[in-house]
Design a protein around this motif. Sequence first.
Motif, PDB file in Angstrom:
ATOM      1  N   SER A 221     -12.809  -3.619  11.084  1.00  0.00           N
ATOM      2  CA  SER A 221     -13.201  -2.620  10.088  1.00  0.00           C
ATOM      3  C   SER A 221     -12.547  -2.960   8.753  1.00  0.00           C
ATOM      4  N   PRO A 222     -13.203  -2.615   7.638  1.00  0.00           N
ATOM      5  CA  PRO A 222     -12.631  -2.912   6.321  1.00  0.00           C
ATOM      6  C   PRO A 222     -11.256  -2.281   6.143  1.00  0.00           C
ATOM      7  N   ARG A 223     -11.049  -1.111   6.714  1.00  0.00           N
ATOM      8  CA  ARG A 223      -9.772  -0.432   6.562  1.00  0.00           C
ATOM      9  C   ARG A 223      -8.650  -1.241   7.221  1.00  0.00           C
ATOM     10  N   GLN A 224      -8.921  -1.780   8.412  1.00  0.00           N
ATOM     11  CA  GLN A 224      -7.913  -2.584   9.098  1.00  0.00           C
ATOM     12  C   GLN A 224      -7.647  -3.874   8.343  1.00  0.00           C
ATOM     13  N   ASP A 225      -8.690  -4.461   7.794  1.00  0.00           N
ATOM     14  CA  ASP A 225      -8.570  -5.740   7.120  1.00  0.00           C
ATOM     15  C   ASP A 225      -7.846  -5.611   5.779  1.00  0.00           C
ATOM     16  N   SER A 226      -8.090  -4.543   5.032  1.00  0.00           N
ATOM     17  CA  SER A 226      -7.523  -4.414   3.691  1.00  0.00           C
ATOM     18  C   SER A 226      -6.121  -3.821   3.698  1.00  0.00           C
ATOM     19  N   ALA A 227      -5.737  -3.093   4.730  1.00  0.00           N
ATOM     20  CA  ALA A 227      -4.431  -2.441   4.736  1.00  0.00           C
ATOM     21  C   ALA A 227      -3.277  -3.442   4.654  1.00  0.00           C
ATOM     22  N   PRO A 228      -3.220  -4.492   5.484  1.00  0.00           N
ATOM     23  CA  PRO A 228      -2.103  -5.441   5.366  1.00  0.00           C
ATOM     24  C   PRO A 228      -2.105  -6.165   4.028  1.00  0.00           C
ATOM     25  N   ARG A 229      -3.281  -6.509   3.522  1.00  0.00           N
ATOM     26  CA  ARG A 229      -3.373  -7.200   2.235  1.00  0.00           C
ATOM     27  C   ARG A 229      -2.854  -6.304   1.123  1.00  0.00           C
ATOM     28  N   LEU A 230      -3.245  -5.048   1.151  1.00  0.00           N
ATOM     29  CA  LEU A 230      -2.785  -4.101   0.142  1.00  0.00           C
ATOM     30  C   LEU A 230      -1.271  -3.950   0.217  1.00  0.00           C
ATOM     31  N   SER A 231      -0.736  -3.905   1.407  1.00  0.00           N
ATOM     32  CA  SER A 231       0.705  -3.758   1.565  1.00  0.00           C
ATOM     33  C   SER A 231       1.445  -4.956   0.973  1.00  0.00           C
ATOM     34  N   ARG A 232       0.926  -6.167   1.199  1.00  0.00           N
ATOM     35  CA  ARG A 232       1.564  -7.361   0.636  1.00  0.00           C
ATOM     36  C   ARG A 232       1.478  -7.342  -0.886  1.00  0.00           C
ATOM     37  N   GLU A 233       0.308  -6.994  -1.400  1.00  0.00           N
ATOM     38  CA  GLU A 233       0.135  -6.956  -2.851  1.00  0.00           C
ATOM     39  C   GLU A 233       1.007  -5.872  -3.471  1.00  0.00           C
ATOM     40  N   LEU A 234       1.081  -4.726  -2.816  1.00  0.00           N
ATOM     41  CA  LEU A 234       1.916  -3.643  -3.314  1.00  0.00           C
ATOM     42  C   LEU A 234       3.381  -4.065  -3.326  1.00  0.00           C
TER      43      LEU A 234
END
Length: 93
Positions: free
Chosen positions: A29-42
């Motif tokens: 799901s997009p939510r699962q895929d984007s959450a770790p990436r967002l955390s790294r970027e944040l």
Amino acid sequence: MKISPQRIGALGPLSSQDDSRKGPATGASPRQDSAPRLSRELKMVQQARAQLDALPEVDMEKVAMLRQAIADNALPLDMDALSRAIVDLHGKS
């Protein structure tokens, strides 16, 4: 003409049929895929912000160098470019 209110049920999650409009399923799901990436970027943004906060607000060494250059009349000044910049600034307001 009589207007009667329509009863609308509570909104819920999208069904799998609704997801078909978005394209083929990728398995994640997009939510699962984007959450770790967002955390790294944040985390990277937070680290950069901390480094910026550690810097002085004004580089006083550079200010002193510029003051000295102005005093020595060693700072080149292009009056035509300055004039154009002023006209551009006030012409676009």
